[in-house]
Write an enzyme that holds these catalytic residues in place. Structure first.
Site, PDB file in Angstrom:
ATOM      1  N   ASP A   1     -15.499   8.334  -8.723  1.00 33.80           N
ATOM      2  CA  ASP A   1     -15.908   9.047  -9.930  1.00 33.80           C
ATOM      3  C   ASP A   1     -16.106   8.142 -11.132  1.00 33.80           C
ATOM      4  O   ASP A   1     -16.660   8.577 -12.139  1.00 33.80           O
ATOM      5  CB  ASP A   1     -14.869  10.138 -10.253  1.00 33.80           C
ATOM      6  CG  ASP A   1     -14.874  11.228  -9.197  1.00 33.80           C
ATOM      7  OD1 ASP A   1     -15.970  11.614  -8.761  1.00 33.80           O
ATOM      8  OD2 ASP A   1     -13.773  11.660  -8.783  1.00 33.80           O
TER       9      ASP A   1
ATOM     10  N   HIS B   1     -17.868  18.856  -7.137  1.00 34.28           N
ATOM     11  CA  HIS B   1     -18.902  17.844  -7.358  1.00 34.28           C
ATOM     12  C   HIS B   1     -20.106  18.080  -6.449  1.00 34.28           C
ATOM     13  O   HIS B   1     -19.973  18.713  -5.394  1.00 34.28           O
ATOM     14  CB  HIS B   1     -18.347  16.445  -7.020  1.00 34.28           C
ATOM     15  CG  HIS B   1     -17.366  15.904  -7.999  1.00 34.28           C
ATOM     16  ND1 HIS B   1     -16.122  15.443  -7.626  1.00 34.28           N
ATOM     17  CD2 HIS B   1     -17.451  15.717  -9.340  1.00 34.28           C
ATOM     18  CE1 HIS B   1     -15.479  14.999  -8.698  1.00 34.28           C
ATOM     19  NE2 HIS B   1     -16.261  15.156  -9.745  1.00 34.28           N
TER      20      HIS B   1
ATOM     21  N   CYS C   1     -14.875   9.916  -1.985  1.00 37.10           N
ATOM     22  CA  CYS C   1     -14.216   9.757  -3.294  1.00 37.10           C
ATOM     23  C   CYS C   1     -13.403   8.479  -3.424  1.00 37.10           C
ATOM     24  O   CYS C   1     -13.146   8.028  -4.542  1.00 37.10           O
ATOM     25  CB  CYS C   1     -13.253  10.909  -3.560  1.00 37.10           C
ATOM     26  SG  CYS C   1     -13.901  12.503  -3.203  1.00 37.10           S
TER      27      CYS C   1
HETATM   28  C1  CIR Z   1     -10.206  15.569  -9.761  1.00 31.70           C
HETATM   29  O1  CIR Z   1     -10.132  16.778  -9.918  1.00 31.70           O
HETATM   30  O2  CIR Z   1     -10.865  14.875 -10.518  1.00 31.70           O
HETATM   31  C2  CIR Z   1      -9.476  14.935  -8.613  1.00 31.70           C
HETATM   32  N1  CIR Z   1      -8.253  15.626  -8.383  1.00 31.70           N
HETATM   33  C3  CIR Z   1     -10.328  14.926  -7.371  1.00 31.70           C
HETATM   34  C4  CIR Z   1     -11.539  14.047  -7.504  1.00 31.70           C
HETATM   35  C5  CIR Z   1     -12.302  13.957  -6.242  1.00 31.70           C
HETATM   36  N2  CIR Z   1     -13.413  13.110  -6.400  1.00 31.70           N
HETATM   37  C6  CIR Z   1     -14.582  13.325  -5.849  1.00 31.70           C
HETATM   38  O3  CIR Z   1     -14.819  14.345  -5.236  1.00 31.70           O
HETATM   39  N3  CIR Z   1     -15.537  12.417  -6.059  1.00 31.70           N
END
Ligand code: CIR
Length: 277
Positions: free
Chosen positions: A66, A160, A247
């Site tokens: 991210d 996402h 991720c």
């Molecule tokens: C969030 O809510 O940002 C994290 N707990 C999970 C992020 C997962 N990232 C992704 O799908 N790229």
């Protein structure tokens, strides 16, 4: 050669952001072991692993995808939509400077790398809870000089864009049509997830194989029937934090693009690199 930039599981991960799943206790030791197995699968696929500096007090920092979008020519460090995640980006930018020129997304833009699906020179950006139109516009501004075209797409019901759609070959997209309209991926062949496995659209394509959760056997069978090589990688503990296969890494080619002048001969100042065996 491919680099996979990863980051350790934070011991504070039980305080992670959650949007579409209910909180359940995460076994940190098991999450760490599963993350090690994920890194092993990345190595097996030919990646050298580089580590961004750990951030034990940033619960979601393992979800490094991210924090940046890395193309051959440039890396764009994001401004995550969740305020709690914005401190994650500084060390990732430092790590990426060894490999690429680094640009940024700036306020009021927000962008999570999980919303960015790069298919050749077309870059799909999911606009929704985390990434806004301004973030997509800035990404277009940073990437269009290199011939990329950014296409914002609407995502509903999931965190996402890459919860809803990922590439399973350079020409095929695995998609959950309940969360994103498969028709937006005009030139890509759609592979629709099994309706009983809504979270099954996240796969990590690495050359001749895809790393894939064992939690979705019916969709896996669909993929295998198309001749795709599926390598199971279990990240069940990180799934409780709403994370999936893509991720936990930023995968990019080594040696393309020009690092910033301060790191023109890589010093690995921000990243520690371990080679594929
Ligand atoms: C969030 O809510 O940002 C994290 N707990 C999970 C992020 C997962 N990232 C992704 O799908 N790229």
């Amino acid at each position: 050669m491919l680099i996979a930039l990863t980051r350790a599981v934070a011991p504070s991960i039980n305080r992670c952001e959650l949007t579409h799943v209910s909180r359940a206790p995460i076994d940190v030791a098991l999450a760490v072991r599963q993350h090690e197995q994920y890194e092993a699968a990345l190595r097996e696929a030919g990646c050298s692993i580089a580590h961004a500096a750990p951030e034990p007090d940033l619960p979601d920092s393992v979800f490094i995808e991210d924090t940046a979008v890395v193309c051959d020519e440039v890396a764009v460090v994001t401004r995550p939509g969740a305020a709690s995640r914005r401190p994650e980006t500084a060390a990732v930018a430092a790590a990426l400077r060894a490999f690429r020129r680094v640009e940024t997304i700036d306020a009021p833009g927000t962008l999570d790398g999980g919303d960015v699906l790069v298919a050749g020179r077309t870059v799909y950006v999911g606009v929704g809870a985390r990434s806004n139109v301004e973030g997509a516009r800035q990404l277009e501004e940073r990437l269009s000089p290199y011939g990329y075209e950014v296409r914002p797409v609407q995502v509903n019901g999931c965190l996402h864009l890459k919860s809803a759609a990922t590439l399973v070959s350079p020409a095929a997209v695995l998609v959950n049509p309940a969360w994103v309209d498969a028709l937006v991926f005009a030139s890509l062949d759609p592979v629709v997830v099994d309706p009983g496995e809504p979270f099954a659209a996240n796969a990590l394509l690495l050359g001749d194989r895809i790393l894939y959760s064992p939690a979705y056997p019916r969709t896996r069978a669909l993929l295998e029937r198309r001749g795709l090589r599926v390598v199971p990688v279990d990240l069940s503990e990180l799934a409780k934090a709403e994370g999936a296969l893509t991720c936990c890494s930023l995968v990019f080619k080594r040696g393309t693009g020009r690092p910033s002048s301060t790191a023109s001969s890589p010093t690995w100042a921000g990243a520690s690199l371990s080679r594929a065996p």
